[in-house]
Scaffold this active site. Structure first.
Site, PDB file in Angstrom:
ATOM      1  CG  ASP A   1      -1.990   1.129   1.242  1.00 17.18           C
ATOM      2  OD1 ASP A   1      -1.793   1.841   0.355  1.00 17.18           O
ATOM      3  OD2 ASP A   1      -2.759   1.285   2.086  1.00 17.18           O
TER       4      ASP A   1
ATOM      5  CG  ASP B   1      -2.920   4.004  -3.704  1.00 13.19           C
ATOM      6  OD1 ASP B   1      -3.740   3.274  -3.902  1.00 13.19           O
ATOM      7  OD2 ASP B   1      -3.058   4.867  -2.705  1.00 13.19           O
ATOM      8  CD  GLU B   2      -5.190  -0.597  -1.695  1.00 12.46           C
ATOM      9  OE1 GLU B   2      -5.442  -1.287  -0.484  1.00 12.46           O
ATOM     10  OE2 GLU B   2      -6.175  -0.217  -2.419  1.00 12.46           O
TER      11      GLU B   2
END
Lengths: 408, 366
Positions: free
Chosen positions: A13, A108-109
Site C-alpha cells: 500500500d 497505489d495498491e
C-alpha cells in the site's frame, strides 16, 4: 529454517501516493502540508501528505476547510499521467523482483502471491522487506506492507503500521489477531452487512465462530460464505491476474453551470461518445445499451436507449445522444453530461443476417485508432471536437496499468 | 351459477387455459378465469391481453350464470382433490363456493363484465389442416424465433399464405428456419402475419398429434386457431418481417452430405469445450471428411472427425454450435445436406429427400 507457509499473500500500500510523488518531484514541497486537487478548479482533496494529515485534513476534505485547518497548505493540481507512470514502474518492478503473481488492486495498491517464492526469496518477513526495497528502488517512495496467509488478513496487516510499515501475521495466528477486531474494519464488510451481523450477535471477527456459515450463505450466497472465512483469517479468495470485463464503460464531464447552448451540449456529448467508442474498441468490446445523461438542478434527465445491434462506433453512440437530447431536454440548464455503455461485452464474431456489412467501417475505425495511438487521443476526431474544452482528464480510483481501466 | 362436475372434467380445461394467466398481474382480473355456464355447456376463458385461450365442453348446468374466479387457486384446489372427486361450483353474488365431500372453499370473484374481451376476428383468410400438420410446422421452425429483441418483429413466428402452401419462418438475425406445407388455400394475394412468441409456445402446448382438424383464421390484427373444444386467439405483431428470401443462399455446387444423427452427436460433444457464451466451433472440410474443433478460455480442446460426402475445395468456417444443433434436431431425415460457399457466407441445411424445410445459419468470424 523457519516453517514455510502454505499460502503467503503480501499487500503493498503506497503511502499518500500522489502527494509523495509531488514531494519527490518538487523538493521544495518536502516536509510541507501538500494537498492534491483535480486541476486548479477542483475543490476537493483527492489525497494529501502526512504533514497535511496531522492538521486533520484527509481525502474528501473541501479546499476551504483544508485552508481553515492549515493556512499554510500547499495545493497542487493532480497529474494523473505522472501518477500512472510511477505506478506502472512500481508494479513492473514488483513483478520482476518479487513475483509475477501480482494483482494490481488500484493505482497505489497491489497484492502479491508469494507462496511459491519462499525458498527463493526467504521467509515472509524477508520478502516483505524485499518488497519495500523494490518499491523504493523503483520510485524512491515509501509503502506499507502486510504479509499473511490470505488477502483480507494481509490487507488488515498493512493497515496496522503506516507510513513505512511492515506487519507480518502468520496464517496460524490470523484468527487470534483478528479476534477482537470489529468485523467492519475488514475490507469488504460495509455497514449493511455489518448491521446484519450485529443483529446475529457478531460484532468482532472472533464472534463469527459462533454463527453457522449457512446463515451467511442463505442471506448473501457465496460472498456471505466468504465473509465467514474472512473473519477467521481463512479468506479463500485467490488473486486475479487478469482484469475482469468491465460492467460499464463510461465518460462524463462537469460543464460550466447551467449550460443551455444546444450546440455546446452536442459537442460535449460527441466528445464523450467518441471516448466511449474508442475505449470500447481498444478492449474489443461493444454494447447494445447506453446511458445518456444530462444533469440538471433537479437531477439526471436522459435515457437508457437500446440499439438493435451492439456497437463500438462513436458515431452511432452520438446519434443516440442526439436522440436523447431531442426527447428529454427542454432547454433547462445542464451542468454535467454522461455517456455510459451499460452492457459491454466482447465483440461478437457472429455475422449478422439482416445488417449491412460494416467491415469497411470497422477498418476505418481501426485506422483512426492507430493514428490516435501514435499522435495522441482525438488527434483524429470529428471536426466538431475542434472547439472542445481543455478541462484536464481525471484519474479514476479504479485505475489499472493494464486492461480497460488503464484510461486516465 | 351452479353446476356439478368431476375433478378431471374441470381440471382439463383449466389447465389448457391457465398458460396465459401470469402470476403477477398489474390488472387483477387477468389472474382470473372467466367461467360461462349455459344450458348444456361450460366455457373457460383466460387472457393476458395478447393471447386469449378459450376451452369449452358440453356439460349439464343446474343454474346458468357467468363469473370470474381466481384461476390458479381454483386449479390448485382442483388438482389437490382426490382423483374422481365430484365437486359443486356455485357462484352467488360476490362469492364463489367450491364444495367436494367434506371440503369447502370460498373464493373471491371479480365482475364478469370487466373481463377483457378480444374483439371479434373479422377473418380475411382461412385454412383448415390436421392438428399434427400444424404442430409439425411450428415444431420445425419455432426455435429460431428471437427473444426480446429490439427488432420486435423477430420475436414471433411469421406465417405466410401464398399459392397453395402455408409457410412458417422464424429468425433471430443469426439463423433462420423455414417450413412449407401444402394446403388448400384460396388466397388471391400472399398474406403474411407474425404471431408473437408467447402465442406460439401456448399453441404448441395445445396442439396434439392427431388428425383432427385445426381451423386457422387470419384477421388484420388477430389470428385464431380453432381446435375441437378449444379456441386460441392471439394478437399479431404489427411489423414487417425482413425479406427472408434474400438471405437463403443458392446451391453452392458442392453440397456436403452427412448423417444427421452422427453430426449432431459430434457437435453436442465438441460444443461442451467451446466458449460457454459464444459457443463457437470450427468446421474444417476436406474431401469426404469433416473435422469439428472447439476450444475454450481454459485452453481445453475438442476434436472430432466424421465421414461426409464432399467434393469441393478445402474450407474452414466457424459457427455457433447451438444454431447447427437446433437445426439438426428439427430435421427428421437420416441424412442432411449442407451448402457452404465460403467462410463468411451463410450455410444452408436441408433434410435429404424432404423438400419442406430449410435452415440457414450465419457463420462466425474465425
Amino acid at each position: 529454517m523457519a516453517r514455510t507457509w502454505d499460502r503467503a499473500i503480501a499487500l503493498v500500500d503506497m503511502n499518500a501516493f500522489f502527494a509523495a510523488i509531488e514531494q519527490q518531484d518538487f523538493p521544495e514541497y518536502r516536509g510541507r502540508p501538500v494537498v492534491i486537487t483535480n486541476g486548479l478548479r477542483g475543490t476537493c482533496v483527492i489525497t494529501c501528505s502526512y504533514e497535511a494529515r496531522s492538521f486533520g485534513i484527509c481525502t474528501g476534505t473541501r479546499l476551504p476547510k483544508a485552508k481553515a485547518l492549515c493556512p499554510d497548505v500547499v495545493r497542487l493540481p493532480a497529474r494523473p499521467h505522472r501518477y500512472a507512470e510511477v505506478s506502472s514502474r512500481i508494479m513492473a518492478a514488483l513483478a520482476e523482483a518479487i513475483s509475477p503473481d501480482i494483482e494490481v488492486y488500484s493505482v497505489d495498491e497491489a497484492f502479491l502471491d508469494v507462496t511459491h517464492c519462499q525458498r527463493l526469496l526467504g521467509d515472509p518477513e524477508t520478502i516483505g522487506r524485499r518488497i519495500k526495497q523494490a518499491v523504493f528502488d523503483a520510485s524512491g517512495l515509501l509503502c506499507s506492507v502486510g504479509v499473511s496467509g490470505d488477502v483480507t488478513t494481509a490487507k488488515f496487516a498493512a493497515k496496522q503500521r503506516k507510513p513505512d510499515g511492515l506487519t507480518v501475521i502468520p496464517p496460524w495466528e490470523a484468527a487470534e489477531q483478528l479476534h477482537d477486531v470489529p468485523v467492519t474494519e475488514l475490507c469488504g464488510i460495509a455497514r449493511g452487512i455489518g448491521g446484519f451481523l450485529e443483529r446475529h450477535g457478531v460484532r468482532t471477527c472472533g464472534d463469527m465462530k459462533k454463527l453457522p456459515i449457512s446463515v451467511l450463505g442463505r442471506r448473501f450466497g457465496n460472498p456471505g460464505r466468504r465473509i465467514w472465512h474472512m473473519c477467521q483469517g481463512t479468506d479463500p479468495t485467490k488473486l486475479t491476474y487478469e482484469v475482469p470485463a468491465p460492467k460499464s464503460v463510461g465518460h462524463g464531464k462537469v460543464l460550466p453551470p447551467a449550460t443551455r447552448d444546444r450546440e455546446l451540449l452536442l459537442t460535449w456529448l460527441l466528445h464523450m461518445a467518441t471516448k466511449v467508442g474508442t475505449r470500447l474498441r481498444r478492449h474489443e468490446l461493444e454494447a447494445g445499451r447506453f446511458f445518456v445523461g444530462l444533469r440538471t438542478d433537479l437531477g439526471w434527465i436522459g435515457g437508457k436507449p437500446r440499439l438493435p445491434l451492439p456497437t463500438a462506433d462513436g458515431g452511432v453512440i452520438f446519434a443516440l445522444c442526439r436522440r436523447v437530447l431531442d426527447e428529454a431536454w427542454d432547454g433547462e440548464g445542464i451542468h454535467q453530461v454522461q455517456v455510459t455503455a451499460l452492457d459491454p461485452r466482447s465483440t461478437s464474431q457472429q455475422i449478422e443476417m439482416f445488417a449491412p456489412n460494416l467491415d469497411r467501417r470497422r477498418l476505418l475505425h481501426a485506422a483512426i485508432d492507430r493514428v490516435n495511438d501514435r499522435f495522441g487521443a482525438l488527434a483524429l476526431a470529428p471536426a466538431r471536437l475542434l472547439g472542445r474544452s481543455d478541462m484536464p482528464d481525471v484519474i479514476a480510483p479504479a485505475w489499472k496499468p493494464t486492461g480497460h481501466r488503464r484510461t486516465v | 351459477m351452479k353446476f356439478e362436475i368431476t375433478k378431471e372434467e374441470l381440471l382439463r380445461p383449466l389447465q389448457q387455459v391457465s398458460g396465459v394467466v401470469e402470476r403477477r398481474q398489474t390488472l387483477p382480473i387477468l389472474s382470473n378465469v372467466l367461467v360461462v355456464a349455459e344450458a348444456g355447456s361450460l366455457a373457460f376463458t383466460a387472457t393476458d391481453l395478447e393471447v386469449e385461450l378459450h376451452a369449452s365442453l358440453e356439460h349439464d348446468v343446474e343454474t346458468p350464470g357467468i363469473a370470474t374466479l381466481p384461476a390458479r387457486k381454483l386449479m390448485d384446489i382442483c388438482r389437490n382433490l382426490p382423483d374422481g372427486a365430484k365437486l359443486t361450483l356455485t357462484v352467488d353474488g360476490e362469492r364463489g363456493t367450491l364444495k367436494s365431500g367434506r371440503s369447502r372453499f370460498t373464493l373471491a370473484t371479480l365482475p364478469a363484465e370487466d373481463f377483457p374481451k378480444v374483439e371479434e376476428v373479422p377473418s380475411t383468410q382461412s385454412v383448415a389442416l390436421p392438428q399434427k400438420t400444424l404442430r409439425q410446422l411450428i415444431d420445425a421452425t419455432h426455435f429460431a424465433m428471437a427473444q426480446q429483441d429490439v427488432r420486435y418483429y423477430l420475436n414471433g413466428l411469421m406465417l405466410e399464405l401464398a399459392g397453395s402452401r402455408l409457410r412458417a419462418v422464424a429468425t433471430d438475425g443469426h439463423r433462420l428456419s423455414l417450413a412449407d406445407i401444402d394446403a388448400e388455400l384460396n388466397v388471391e394475394e400472399p398474406v403474411q402475419v407474425i404471431v408473437p412468441r408467447k402465442g406460439i409456445s401456448e399453441l404448441l402446448r395445445l396442439l396434439e398429434e392427431s388428425e383432427e382438424p385445426a381451423q386457422i383464421e387470419l384477421g388484420t390484427n388477430h389470428v385464431r386457431v380453432s381446435l375441437p373444444g378449444f379456441v386460441f386467439t392471439s394478437k399479431l405483431i404489427d411489423g414487417r418481417f425482413p425479406d427472408y428470401e434474400r438471405v437463403i443462399p443458392a446451391d453452392s455446387g458442392h453440397p456436403i452430405s452427412a448423417d444427421c444423427g452422427v453430426l449432431r452427436q459430434a457437435l453436442l460433444r465438441t460444443s461442451i469445450l467451446s466458449n460457454e457464451k459464444y459457443r463457437g466451433i470450427r468446421f474444417q472440410l476436406e474431401t469426404n471428411n469433416l473435422r469439428i474443433l472447439a476450444h475454450n478460455p481454459e485452453q481445453e480442446e475438442a476434436e472430432e472427425e466424421i465421414e461426409v460426402v464432399y467434393d469441393g475445395a478445402p474450407l474452414e468456417i466457424g459457427f455457433n454450435a447451438n444454431y447447427i444443433i437446433d437445426a439438426l434436431s428439427a430435421i427428421r431425415t437420416e441424412q442432411v445436406t449442407m451448402n457452404i460457399t465460403d467462410s463468411s457466407s451463410s450455410c444452408l441445411l436441408t433434410p435429404d429427400g424432404e423438400g419442406g424445410c430449410r435452415y440457414v445459419v450465419m457463420p462466425m468470424r474465425l
